[in-house]
Design an enzyme around this catalytic site. Sequence first.
Site, PDB file in Angstrom:
ATOM      1  N   SER A 190      10.506  35.336 -58.502  1.00  0.00           N
ATOM      2  CA  SER A 190       9.643  35.596 -57.954  1.00  0.00           C
ATOM      3  C   SER A 190       9.078  33.860 -57.317  1.00  0.00           C
ATOM      4  O   SER A 190       8.303  34.180 -56.280  1.00  0.00           O
ATOM      5  CB  SER A 190       8.214  35.495 -58.395  1.00  0.00           C
ATOM      6  OG  SER A 190       7.658  34.948 -60.013  1.00  0.00           O
ATOM      7  N   SER A 208      11.970  33.233 -62.695  1.00  0.00           N
ATOM      8  CA  SER A 208      11.091  32.975 -61.337  1.00  0.00           C
ATOM      9  C   SER A 208      11.147  31.627 -61.138  1.00  0.00           C
ATOM     10  O   SER A 208      11.013  31.027 -60.005  1.00  0.00           O
ATOM     11  CB  SER A 208       9.591  33.128 -61.328  1.00  0.00           C
ATOM     12  OG  SER A 208       9.211  34.890 -61.725  1.00  0.00           O
ATOM     13  N   LYS A 222       4.341  26.974 -54.613  1.00  0.00           N
ATOM     14  CA  LYS A 222       3.873  28.513 -54.357  1.00  0.00           C
ATOM     15  C   LYS A 222       2.793  28.693 -54.273  1.00  0.00           C
ATOM     16  O   LYS A 222       1.332  28.509 -55.244  1.00  0.00           O
ATOM     17  CB  LYS A 222       4.914  28.999 -56.121  1.00  0.00           C
ATOM     18  CG  LYS A 222       4.789  30.328 -55.903  1.00  0.00           C
ATOM     19  CD  LYS A 222       5.623  31.488 -57.766  1.00  0.00           C
ATOM     20  CE  LYS A 222       5.810  32.370 -57.691  1.00  0.00           C
ATOM     21  NZ  LYS A 222       6.608  32.459 -59.444  1.00  0.00           N
TER      22      LYS A 222
END
Lengths: 411, 411
Positions: A131, A155, A62
């Site tokens: 996210s 997330s 990420k």
Amino acid sequence: MLSLLSLRARIEAGHLTPASALALVREAIAAREPEVGALVSLDPAPVVPGAGPLAGIAFGVKDVIDTADLPTQMGSSIYAGWRPKADAPAVARLRALGGVALAKTTTTAFAFMDPTETRNPNAPGRTPGGSSAGSAAAVAAGMLPLALGTQTGGSVIRPAAFCGAVGVKPSFRLLPTVGMKCFSWTLDTLGLFAASVADAAHALALLADRPEIERAGDRAPRIGLLVPNFCAEPEEEGLGALLRTARSVEAAGAVLHPLALPPLYAQAFGLHGTLQDFEGIRSLAWEYDHRRDALPPLLRAQLDAAGAIPAEAYDAARHVVRTARRDFRAVLGAAGVDVVLTLPAPGAAPQGYASTGDSRFNRLWTLLGVPCVTVPVPGDGPPLGVQVIAPFGEDARALAAAGFVERALAR
Amino acid sequence: MLSLLSLRARIEAGHLTPASALALVREAIAAREPEVGALVSLDPAPVVPGAGPLAGIAFGVKDVIDTADLPTQMGSSIYAGWRPKADAPAVARLRALGGVALAKTTTTAFAFMDPTETRNPNAPGRTPGGSSAGSAAAVAAGMLPLALGTQTGGSVIRPAAFCGAVGVKPSFRLLPTVGMKCFSWTLDTLGLFAASVADAAHALALLADRPEIERAGDRAPRIGLLVPNFCAEPEEEGLGALLRTARSVEAAGAVLHPLALPPLYAQAFGLHGTLQDFEGIRSLAWEYDHRRDALPPLLRAQLDAAGAIPAEAYDAARHVVRTARRDFRAVLGAAGVDVVLTLPAPGAAPQGYASTGDSRFNRLWTLLGVPCVTVPVPGDGPPLGVQVIAPFGEDARALAAAGFVERALAR
């Protein structure tokens, strides 16, 4: 999806080399990435270690997690082209085990709620969630066997459910958050996505250097079935998946008890934003002070409001949360259950791309720091899932129970 | 030394402008820095805000703390010339208050124990201590009215004592460690150096946005006098300073009780290294994996050994420390004391520059996460000090008691 354990078994059997395993991943990326848009950058010629327990395993990172060899752009123009000096410890660890940090994956800006451009690979027209959008979508699309994400609200667990992958949010600080862009230092948790519970357990055991995480027994767990009453109700399809799962695990031999949490947990749930935002406006002080106009609208508005949270409110929230954390193990014990089975999200991924969905079935568990696992629930429509939760530090138990649920659903 | 409150009073009275206050600091640096060597870099033309509660206050930033406008080099050639993107939240906060991030200060490499080139400004031929060597020396030399440091073992409290400045290690996570190079995520604590307890309390209250930190009363504290029995004894001159201080505070009206800690605290003390090193080898994984040869010898040897610490030992240590943390307030309560008065170091700064001194009188308090303050003890020889400690979260109480001690010593 690409299974980490299956790739490793084929490598160990000599049917694949680490390099040819990487080539498989590259083919999958070439096929799916144009429509999914899960990747921010891709290492064109990474070193592929020939040995190690993760040799041949490409993983995604990420884009709020530091990498030395690829930019780390936080989903924000403020960090366009930004190159950290060092790999975050989790990335360094996976690389030391033979893994290949092949790609950075999309993130909402600073892991907040403004959506990314990523599309849900298994539910056309719907958000992949956030996210950790790119990590969830890349694994669910079969482009990567493993990806790192982070969770401050919901997330990891929510996008895993929306996309149809397994997601794990381990116990707070089982994995170091060093080298991650901080939003909330009491909530930010590093997690991961994989194709199956066994894949996820194997990766987490290696990442945390704790073999016992994947060595838990196969005993049927005692399960507390929780339909949260501390926030708005789930959607019909989400609740349906939970109840369908409950029937499957009972049929597989698990004992189910309906579970209700004491009022303290409703109170704690309501305080998540106080902690997150009080810390967020401090963590992002430089960005807010110097580049406020470059922040996306949801984040900017949240930080605008966050400055007004008084330290007393934060301290009071910390106190409530500390008590809720301390008591959670005893709450499950008193109910006679090993784990909680509940929803990972209100329902399927919402239509459209204007929102990453609702984290109301995630925030309490992030706040408690307890291990959570998303298990996909097979069905005909868009992906749905359930969430398995264990007390703090019982990551092995959470994964063992999630594996039981996964097998029960597959029967 | 340069007093923050005195500079601010002169600015508010119109006797100084913020710019002329900066000029005073530059003059002091020009006079003392060549012999002390406390600074790594200096902003040649910083913006000097005309308003704000810290307008005109230049501060130093230990070089493991990120700054956007000055390099952040971690005391290591690995990070030579490294420029972070953003200011750490503590730096951003001080700047938002009007302060000027004028200089980066020397640090031992990655805030471990390999000495810096900095000289003790008040004890020729002796170490300034570490790891926050430059921040302690710069404040003690009268070059800066305020400087940020960090403590994982004894890196604020000990150099403050060795150099003759006030040092504050606040409660764990009162100040965010975001933007600091991590060594140990359960121990690393951001702290500060100033010329007096009142200066330090003012700076901390502003930095933490908690005015109550400097509003505690002047009531004579009930003091527990502690000569630690959980490690090697203090040196004669260190013990002499402590007992002299004890007599002064009794004469000023404080009630003193001899204090002994339960055996749990000796046990916890012995576990500091387990936590620090288990986390350190993970935090510095990239540096260790890719640049081991560039690490200085003490750090390299420590990390070489750290890889052998098993997760079980770490988990067991966490458990003991958690209990010790939880019980500390009750231990003081049962002894009928508000604060602890003890040594900040075994004695004066050791001769020579081969070591930064011994942190054995600091490690337990860092482990407990409790607020600690170094108060210099006036004398004829090299600087000596005492340490005042309060329960977790009682930073105001620690600073009020430290102020009482400082006044008693000045009488």
